[in-house]
Design a protein around this motif. Structure first.
Motif, short mmCIF file in Angstrom:
data_model
loop_
_atom_site.label_atom_id
_atom_site.label_comp_id
_atom_site.label_asym_id
_atom_site.label_seq_id
_atom_site.Cartn_x
_atom_site.Cartn_y
_atom_site.Cartn_z
N THR A 42 10.43 -5.98 5.45
CA THR A 42 9.33 -6.70 4.83
C THR A 42 8.17 -5.76 4.56
O THR A 42 8.11 -4.65 5.09
CB THR A 42 8.87 -7.87 5.73
OG1 THR A 42 7.94 -8.68 5.02
CG2 THR A 42 8.26 -7.37 7.01
N ALA A 43 7.28 -6.20 3.69
CA ALA A 43 6.08 -5.42 3.37
C ALA A 43 4.94 -6.37 3.06
O ALA A 43 5.16 -7.50 2.64
CB ALA A 43 6.34 -4.50 2.18
N ALA A 81 2.73 -0.62 -9.39
CA ALA A 81 3.91 0.20 -9.66
C ALA A 81 4.34 0.93 -8.39
O ALA A 81 5.55 1.07 -8.12
CB ALA A 81 3.61 1.21 -10.78
N ILE A 82 3.37 1.37 -7.60
CA ILE A 82 3.69 2.04 -6.33
C ILE A 82 4.31 1.05 -5.35
O ILE A 82 5.31 1.34 -4.66
CB ILE A 82 2.43 2.69 -5.73
CG1 ILE A 82 1.95 3.84 -6.62
CG2 ILE A 82 2.70 3.18 -4.30
CD1 ILE A 82 2.93 4.97 -6.80
N VAL A 83 3.73 -0.16 -5.26
CA VAL A 83 4.29 -1.19 -4.38
C VAL A 83 5.75 -1.47 -4.76
O VAL A 83 6.64 -1.55 -3.90
CB VAL A 83 3.46 -2.49 -4.47
CG1 VAL A 83 4.17 -3.63 -3.74
CG2 VAL A 83 2.07 -2.28 -3.88
N VAL A 88 11.65 -1.16 -4.02
CA VAL A 88 12.98 -0.95 -4.60
C VAL A 88 13.71 0.16 -3.85
O VAL A 88 14.91 0.05 -3.57
CB VAL A 88 12.86 -0.62 -6.10
CG1 VAL A 88 14.20 -0.16 -6.66
CG2 VAL A 88 12.37 -1.84 -6.87
N ARG A 89 12.99 1.19 -3.50
CA ARG A 89 13.60 2.31 -2.77
C ARG A 89 14.19 1.83 -1.43
O ARG A 89 15.30 2.18 -1.06
CB ARG A 89 12.54 3.40 -2.53
CG ARG A 89 13.10 4.74 -2.14
CD ARG A 89 12.04 5.80 -2.14
NE ARG A 89 11.01 5.57 -1.13
CZ ARG A 89 10.27 6.54 -0.59
NH1 ARG A 89 10.43 7.79 -0.97
NH2 ARG A 89 9.35 6.27 0.30
N SER A 90 13.44 0.99 -0.75
CA SER A 90 13.92 0.46 0.54
C SER A 90 15.03 -0.57 0.35
O SER A 90 15.95 -0.66 1.17
CB SER A 90 12.75 -0.17 1.30
OG SER A 90 11.77 0.79 1.61
#
Length: 363
Positions: A42-43, A81-83, A88-90
């Protein structure tokens, strides 16, 4: 060759119905969590900023690269875009579990803009975008008055939701009912709900934090053993209601403050999201891994909390808060303020990356 003994968290997932999530989208922390049984992550704005601070050089470079590629973007577009990139990477690390379990596990949770907590259309629009980033994305909506409506609309549109900014049985029930309405609308239209995985969070530690604030602010004297059980009692009460009413969303315990926020929920068909530091503590602990979800909180503790704190009563009873009262509930206000502050901090570090202070010599 000796086989490595399963850690307590791996045993929690492997031997019971309880799932563990990583309360961060940081890659190194998620890799550790997955190796020890975690099946989700989660974030939120605070987590994203913390992740940035762990590797500011990398994320500052990414902002500058994106700014060249998208010269019309402000710090708002660049920040999101950073979020999205972090998320997506995770999410890729969790995709195998998602595919094996048909969406029940392997989710990466990403939060909508906390400043939009009063706007249904803005939350839904952003939720729809997030849901297209990866197949295993789950989108966080706050359990505010507008958030409850947004949850229904997003669910009806096929978005798997995670209700956050939630501290009470009433908020959890309202969010779950909203999910059911959204799922029913999809089913009436002949649309699939099979791979959807809605989650309803109860931020057990933040309720506890609020009661501690009240003890100092209002001079309340309470038995010292009672407050650590407040979030546990609310979560277990919500679990009972969910099972009685047959809600399809799963409960998730968040905002961990001590081992009761894990150990007391073992055995329930629930999720517990843990920061990496708590995962490592629990894996190194001697806490017995055994089902406790059905064990009631001692009645005297619940009575003590009810007598001392009107806000515990409001959090504990399914009808203790009306939807119209969600936004003004103390823990909701405190958490929204923190999330909004962290979001503004994210915009600030993005601006700093774009316009580094010329008064400071670069290394």
């Amino acid at each position: 060759m000796q086989t490595r003994k399963a850690t307590p968290l791996a045993r929690t997932v492997g031997e019971t119905a309880t799932d563990i999530w990583n309360d961060s989208c940081a890659i190194d922390e998620l890799e550790y969590a997955i190796a020890n049984g975690a099946v989700g992550a989660t974030a939120n704005p605070t987590i994203v900023v913390d992740n940035w601070k762990k590797d500011p050089g990398h994320w500052s470079d990414r902002v500058r690269t994106l700014a060249v590629e998208q010269p019309a973007w402000s710090e708002v577009e660049l920040g999101w875009a950073i979020v999205e990139e972090m998320s997506v990477r995770s999410s890729r690390l969790l995709l195998p579990a998602f595919q094996v379990r048909g969406g029940r596990q392997g989710r990466l949770s990403i939060q909508t803009n906390p400043t939009n907590f009063r706007s249904v259309p803005h939350m839904v629009q952003q939720g729809l975008r997030f849901s297209e980033l990866a197949p295993n994305i789950i989108v966080k909506f706050p359990a505010t008055a507008a958030g409850i409506s947004a949850i229904e609309e997003a669910t009806a549109s096929g978005v798997s939701i995670n209700a956050t900014v939630s501290f009470s049985v009433g908020q959890a029930v309202a969010a779950a009912e909203s999910v059911e309405r959204g799922l029913a609308r999809r089913e009436r239209e002949g649309l699939s709900t099979e791979t959807m995985g809605p989650v309803i969070t109860v931020m057990v530690g933040r309720l506890e934090d609020w009661l501690r604030v009240l003890t100092e602010r209002d001079g309340i004297v309470v038995h010292p053993a009672a407050i650590p059980w407040s979030g546990v009692a609310v979560f277990k009460r919500a679990y009972e209601v969910f099972r009685e009413r047959g809600f399809r969303a799963r409960l998730l315990a968040a905002a961990i403050r001590h081992h009761l926020h894990w150990s007391e929920f073992i055995g329930g068909d629930v999720i517990v999201t843990l920061p990496s530091v708590w995962q490592k503590r629990f894996n190194a602990s001697e806490v017995e891994v055994r089902p406790r979800m059905q064990d009631p909180v001692e009645p005297w503790i619940v009575d003590e909390l009810r007598r001392r704190f009107a806000d515990f009563e409001r959090a504990y009873e399914p009808d203790g808060l009306s939807v119209g009262e969600f936004d003004a509930f103390g823990p909701s206000v405190r958490t929204l303020r923190q999330f909004i502050s962290s979001y503004h901090e994210l915009l600030h570090v993005v601006s700093e990356a774009l316009l580094p202070n010329p008064d400071v010599a670069r290394a």
